[in-house]
Design an enzyme around this catalytic site. Structure first.
Site, PDB file in Angstrom:
ATOM      1  N   SER A 297       0.829  -1.209   0.000  1.00  0.00           N
ATOM      2  CA  SER A 297       0.000   0.000   0.000  1.00  0.00           C
ATOM      3  C   SER A 297       0.859   1.252   0.000  1.00  0.00           C
ATOM      4  CB  SER A 297      -0.910   0.028   1.223  1.00  0.00           C
ATOM      5  OG  SER A 297      -1.630   1.240   1.230  1.00  0.00           O
ATOM      6  N   LYS A 352      -4.556  -6.798   3.268  1.00  0.00           N
ATOM      7  CA  LYS A 352      -4.501  -5.658   2.331  1.00  0.00           C
ATOM      8  C   LYS A 352      -5.907  -5.350   1.826  1.00  0.00           C
ATOM      9  CE  LYS A 352      -3.253  -2.301  -0.175  1.00  0.00           C
ATOM     10  NZ  LYS A 352      -3.782  -2.161  -1.441  1.00  0.00           N
ATOM     11  N   HIS A 355      -7.569  -3.555   4.515  1.00  0.00           N
ATOM     12  CA  HIS A 355      -6.993  -2.198   4.495  1.00  0.00           C
ATOM     13  C   HIS A 355      -7.774  -1.335   3.504  1.00  0.00           C
ATOM     14  CE1 HIS A 355      -4.491   0.763   2.366  1.00  0.00           C
ATOM     15  NE2 HIS A 355      -3.807   0.933   3.485  1.00  0.00           N
ATOM     16  N   ASN A 356      -8.012  -1.896   2.324  1.00  0.00           N
ATOM     17  CA  ASN A 356      -8.721  -1.131   1.298  1.00  0.00           C
ATOM     18  C   ASN A 356     -10.175  -0.881   1.702  1.00  0.00           C
ATOM     19  OD1 ASN A 356      -6.323  -1.360  -0.060  1.00  0.00           O
ATOM     20  ND2 ASN A 356      -7.263  -1.768  -2.037  1.00  0.00           N
ATOM     21  N   GLU A 359     -10.056   1.851   3.999  1.00  0.00           N
ATOM     22  CA  GLU A 359      -9.766   3.019   3.143  1.00  0.00           C
ATOM     23  C   GLU A 359     -11.058   3.548   2.499  1.00  0.00           C
ATOM     24  OE1 GLU A 359      -6.470   2.388   0.210  1.00  0.00           O
ATOM     25  OE2 GLU A 359      -8.028   2.724  -1.297  1.00  0.00           O
TER      26      GLU A 359
HETATM   27  C1  6PG Z   1      -3.183   1.410  -1.674  1.00  0.00           C
HETATM   28  C2  6PG Z   1      -4.457   1.597  -2.433  1.00  0.00           C
HETATM   29  C3  6PG Z   1      -4.336   0.977  -3.770  1.00  0.00           C
HETATM   30  C4  6PG Z   1      -5.373   1.463  -4.781  1.00  0.00           C
HETATM   31  C5  6PG Z   1      -6.752   0.991  -4.482  1.00  0.00           C
HETATM   32  C6  6PG Z   1      -7.803   1.777  -5.171  1.00  0.00           C
HETATM   33  O1  6PG Z   1      -3.269   0.854  -0.596  1.00  0.00           O
HETATM   34  O2  6PG Z   1      -2.135   1.844  -2.155  1.00  0.00           O
HETATM   35  O3  6PG Z   1      -5.504   0.997  -1.744  1.00  0.00           O
HETATM   36  O4  6PG Z   1      -4.320  -0.401  -3.568  1.00  0.00           O
HETATM   37  O5  6PG Z   1      -5.330   2.822  -4.868  1.00  0.00           O
HETATM   38  O6  6PG Z   1      -6.817  -0.327  -4.941  1.00  0.00           O
HETATM   39  O7  6PG Z   1      -8.940   1.035  -5.076  1.00  0.00           O
HETATM   40  P1  6PG Z   1     -10.280   1.432  -5.793  1.00  0.00           P
HETATM   41  O8  6PG Z   1      -9.950   1.699  -7.224  1.00  0.00           O
HETATM   42  O9  6PG Z   1     -11.142   0.235  -5.608  1.00  0.00           O
HETATM   43  O10 6PG Z   1     -10.768   2.655  -5.093  1.00  0.00           O
END
Ligand code: 6PG
Length: 628
Positions: A297, A352, A355-356, A359
Site C-alpha cells: 500500500s 490488504k 486495508h482497502n 480506506e
Molecule cells: C493502496 C491503495 C491501492 C489502490 C486501491 C484503489 O493501498 O495503495 O488501496 O491499492 O489505490 O486499490 O482502489 P479502488 O480503485 O477500488 O478505489
C-alpha cells in the site's frame, strides 16, 4: 562472487569441462571435483569398450556426486564437473541443494568437439561415443550458456562477470507501482533485474527505456525476454510480480515456471484476491516454487519512497526476501520497517483487502463531511481550512490529501466542482464485503461505503429521482466541532470493524495474525496511515477487541451523543451520510443487550420450522412452536 554454491560445469564429453572447471575453481578459490573421477570402475570399463552408459549405470555415480556436493556445501562450496546430460540426472545430482546449485553449460558443435576429442589422449571415453552423448543431451533451461569455441581465459572472464553481475532481485511488470518499487530497490543499493513484456506497437523496450531514464537504475539489467530475465538472477531467484490482479497473474506464473528452479520465490505484490493467493501458493509449492502474496500500500509515491508491505505465505520464504522488503518499506516512528510477516496462506492479501475496505470508509466519511459542509454553505476552500483545523485531533493521510484536493483550482474554480460525481472501484471493496458476508462478520461500514459508490454510479437514476424529490427540507444548523467529533466517532467504529473482521478471519482460517503488529505496519507508508492508527497500536497489544480498551470506551461514550445529534440533523436535512449514520446505528445495535432478533427467530420458526432457542435454557435445546 556468490558464495556457498556448487558450480556444476556440464556438457558432453570433450566440451572442455575439466579445463573450464579447474580454471573456475582457481578463480573462485573453491575446491574442484571432477565427476569422471567418481565413476564406478564398471562404468569406466563399459565406456572403454565403447558401450554407452544406461540411466541405471548413472544413478550410483550421481548419488555419490550429490553426497560430495552436500559435504562441500557445508564448507565453502565447490566447482564440480559432470556431463549431467539429462534433466533427471541434474535433478539427482542437485537433490536437496538445487537452490545453491549454479549450472554452467558448455555448448559447442559436434564437429568442434569431435576435433577436440580426437586430439586428446588418455581419456577413457572413445570418440565413437560422442554421438550417443549428443543424442542423450537435454539442453538445460536454467544454466549459464558458454560457447566452447572461445578461448579458456575468455570463458573464465565471462563467467566471473556473470557471477559478479547476477542480480539479486527481479521486478516483473513495470506499471506505475512496479516502476516506483524498482527505483526504490535500486536506491537501496540492490542489484536488480527488470522485466516488462514486449507488445508490438504498444509496449516496446519499456524496461530498457525506463532504465535509461533514471540514473539510479544504471546498474539494473533490463529485459523484455523472460528466459534472459530469469537467467540474470542469482538462485534462489526472488521475483516480485507487479502485474494487474486477476488471471494475468496466473498467465505470468505459467510463463515464468519453465525457467524457474526449485526453491525460487515468486512474490505477488498486486492487489490479488486472498483466495487466489492461497490457490497459487498451493500450486507453486507443488511445483517446488515458493510463493508470497504481499499486500503493498502507498500508491505510486509510497512505492517509491516507502510503502507499507503485508507479506503472507511461508515464513521460510519470507525470511529470504525480508531484507529487500524491509529495506524498501516505510519506517515507523520507532524506526522499524512498516513490513512484517502477516501470516500463512493468503493472509497478506486478506489484510490488504481489509486495508482497502477501511480506506473506502475513511474516504466516504470525508466525502460525507464535505457534503454536510457544502450543504451548510461552505465552499471547497473554506472546507479545506476546516479540515486543516481537524488535523490536530484527527489527522490522517487521507485528510491531508483531501485538503490538497479541495484547494486545487482550475482557473478560479475549485477542480473538485468539475469532477463527475460517480465513484469507481477496482474490486477490493467488493471482495471485503463478500469476505465479511462469508465469514458472518458485520463489517457494515465497509459494505455501506461500497454501496455508496455503487449508488453514485446510478447517475441518470439519481437525476430522475432528484426531480421527483425536488423540495429538500431546510438544512439544520450544525456545529463544526460536532462534525469533527461525529467524524472521529465513525472512524473509531470503522477501525473497530476492520480489525474485528481480520480477527475473525484469522480464527476461521487459522492464521496467526498479530493485530498490533499489523497496526504498526499501517502506521506509515499506507493509504490509511493516521494518528488514530498510532493510538490503536498499543490498545491492540492488550486485546484484539478494541472495545475492551477503557480509553476507547470513554472516548466513544463521550462522542456518541454528539454523533447521534449530527446523524439526526443530517437525516432531517436529507443529507446522505450513510456511513456516518451506520456507525451510530451499528453501535446502537451492538450495545443492545436484549435485541429484537427474538422476533426474527420466531418468524423463521413460524414459516419454516427453523426452531429457536429459549432464554435461560442451560441445555440450549431447539424449540419449535405451532404458532396458530
Ligand atoms: C493502496 C491503495 C491501492 C489502490 C486501491 C484503489 O493501498 O495503495 O488501496 O491499492 O489505490 O486499490 O482502489 P479502488 O480503485 O477500488 O478505489
Amino acid at each position: 562472487m556468490v558464495s556457498n554454491k556448487i558450480y556444476v560445469v556440464m556438457g558432453v564429453s570433450g566440451a572442455g569441462k575439466s579445463s573450464v572447471g579447474q580454471a573456475l575453481s582457481k578463480s573462485l578459490k573453491l575446491p574442484f571435483y571432477d565427476g569422471d573421477d567418481y565413476h564406478p570402475q564398471a562404468n569406466i570399463d563399459k565406456m572403454r569398450q565403447g558401450i554407452p552408459l544406461e540411466d541405471s549405470d548413472r544413478w550410483a555415480w550421481l548419488k555419490n556426486l550429490n553426497l560430495l556436493a552436500k559435504e562441500a556445501l557445508k564448507k565453502e562450496g565447490a566447482v564440480m564437473v559432470c556431463s549431467a546430460l539429462k534433466e533427471v540426472y541434474r535433478q539427482e545430482l542437485s537433490k536437496d541443494f538445487s537452490t545453491e546449485c549454479e549450472w554452467i553449460y558448455l555448448k559447442g558443435s559436434y564437429e568442434l568437439i569431435m576435433e577436440r576429442i580426437q586430439a586428446r589422449a588418455g581419456h577413457f571415453m572413445p570418440p565413437e561415443l560422442l554421438q550417443s552423448q549428443f543424442n542423450t543431451l537435454e539442453a538445460p533451461k536454467n544454466a549459464i550458456e558458454i560457447d566452447v569455441s572461445a578461448p579458456l581465459s575468455e570463458i573464465i572472464k565471462e563467467l566471473e562477470m556473470t557471477f559478479n553481475e547476477k542480480k539479486e532481485f527481479g521486478l516483473f511488470g513495470l506499471g506505475v507501482m512496479g516502476k516506483s518499487l524498482a527505483r526504490n530497490l535500486a536506491r537501496n543499493g540492490f542489484r536488480i533485474a527488470l522485466f516488462n513484456r514486449h507488445l508490438a506497437g504498444v509496449e516496446e523496450g519499456v524496461a530498457k527505456n525506463f532504465k535509461d531514464h533514471f540514473p539510479e537504475l544504471k546498474e539494473a539489467a533490463a529485459f523484455d525476454e523472460i528466459a534472459a530475465f530469469v537467467n540474470a538472477l542469482g538462485t534462489p531467484r526472488k521475483i516480485m510480480l507487479m502485474v494487474n490482479a486477476g488471471p494475468i497473474v496466473d498467465h505470468v506464473i505459467a510463463d515464468l515456471l519453465p525457467f524457474l528452479s526449485k526453491g525460487d520465490i515468486l512474490i505477488d505484490g498486486g492487489n490479488s484476491n486472498y483466495k487466489d493467493s492461497k490457490r497459487r501458493l498451493d500450486y507453486l509449492n507443488s511445483q517446488q516454487i515458493q510463493f508470497i502474496g504481499a499486500g503493498v500500500s502507498g500508491g505510486e509515491e509510497g512505492a517509491l519512497t516507502g510503502p507499507s508491505i503485508m507479506p503472507g505465505g511461508s515464513k521460510e520464504a519470507y525470511a529470504a526476501i525480508q531484507p529487500y522488503l524491509e529495506a524498501i518499506a516505510a519506517k515507523g516512528e520507532d524506526g522499524k520497517p512498516c513490513c512484517s510477516y502477516i501470516g500463512e496462506e493468503g493472509s497478506g492479501h486478506f489484510v490488504k483487502m481489509v486495508h482497502n475496505g477501511i480506506e473506502y470508509v475513511e474516504m466516504e466519511l470525508l466525502a460525507e463531511m464535505y457534503a454536510i459542509l457544502t450543504a451548510l454553505g461552505k465552499n471547497p476552500t473554506k472546507i479545506a481550512s476546516i479540515f486543516e483545523s481537524w488535523k490536530s485531533d484527527s489527522n490522517s493521510y487521507l485528510l491531508e490529501i483531501t485538503i490538497d484536493i479541495l484547494r486545487k483550482k482550475e482557473g478560479d474554480t475549485p477542480l473538485v466542482e468539475k469532477i463527475l460525481d460517480v465513484a469507481a472501484n477496482k474490486g477490493t471493496g467488493n471482495w471485503t464485503t463478500i469476505a465479511t458476508a462469508e465469514l458472518g462478520v458485520p463489517s457494515t461500514l465497509i459494505a455501506n461505503a461500497l454501496f455508496a459508490r455503487f449508488t453514485s454510479s446510478f447517475k441518470t437514476q439519481r437525476q430522475k429521482v432528484a426531480a421527483i424529490f425536488e423540495h429538500s427540507p431546510e438544512v439544520q444548523t450544525m456545529e463544526e466541532g460536532d462534525l469533527l467529533k461525529a467524524y472521529h466517532f465513525a472512524r473509531i467504529i470503522n477501525h473497530y470493524q476492520g480489525f474485528q473482521l481480520i480477527s475473525e478471519a484469522a480464527k476461521t482460517y487459522q492464521w496467526n495474525i498479530q493485530l498490533s503488529e499489523l497496526a504498526r505496519v499501517w502506521t506509515n507508508g499506507c493509504i490509511i496511515k493516521s494518528d488514530l492508527m498510532k493510538k490503536l497500536l498499543p490498545l491492540l497489544k492488550e486485546s484484539n477487541d478494541l472495545l475492551d480498551a477503557p480509553t476507547l470506551q470513554n472516548e466513544l461514550l463521550l462522542l456518541k451523543p454528539i454523533a447521534n445529534k449530527v446523524v439526526a440533523q443530517c437525516i432531517l436535512s436529507e443529507i446522505p451520510t450513510s456511513s456516518l449514520s451506520e456507525s451510530v446505528n451499528f453501535l446502537n445495535q451492538l450495545k443492545t443487550d436484549r435485541s429484537a432478533a427474538n422476533i426474527i427467530q420466531a418468524q423463521r420458526d413460524y414459516f419454516g420450522a427453523h426452531t429457536y432457542k429459549r432464554i435461560n435454557d442451560p441445555l440450549q435445546k431447539n424449540y419449535h412452536t405451532i404458532w396458530t
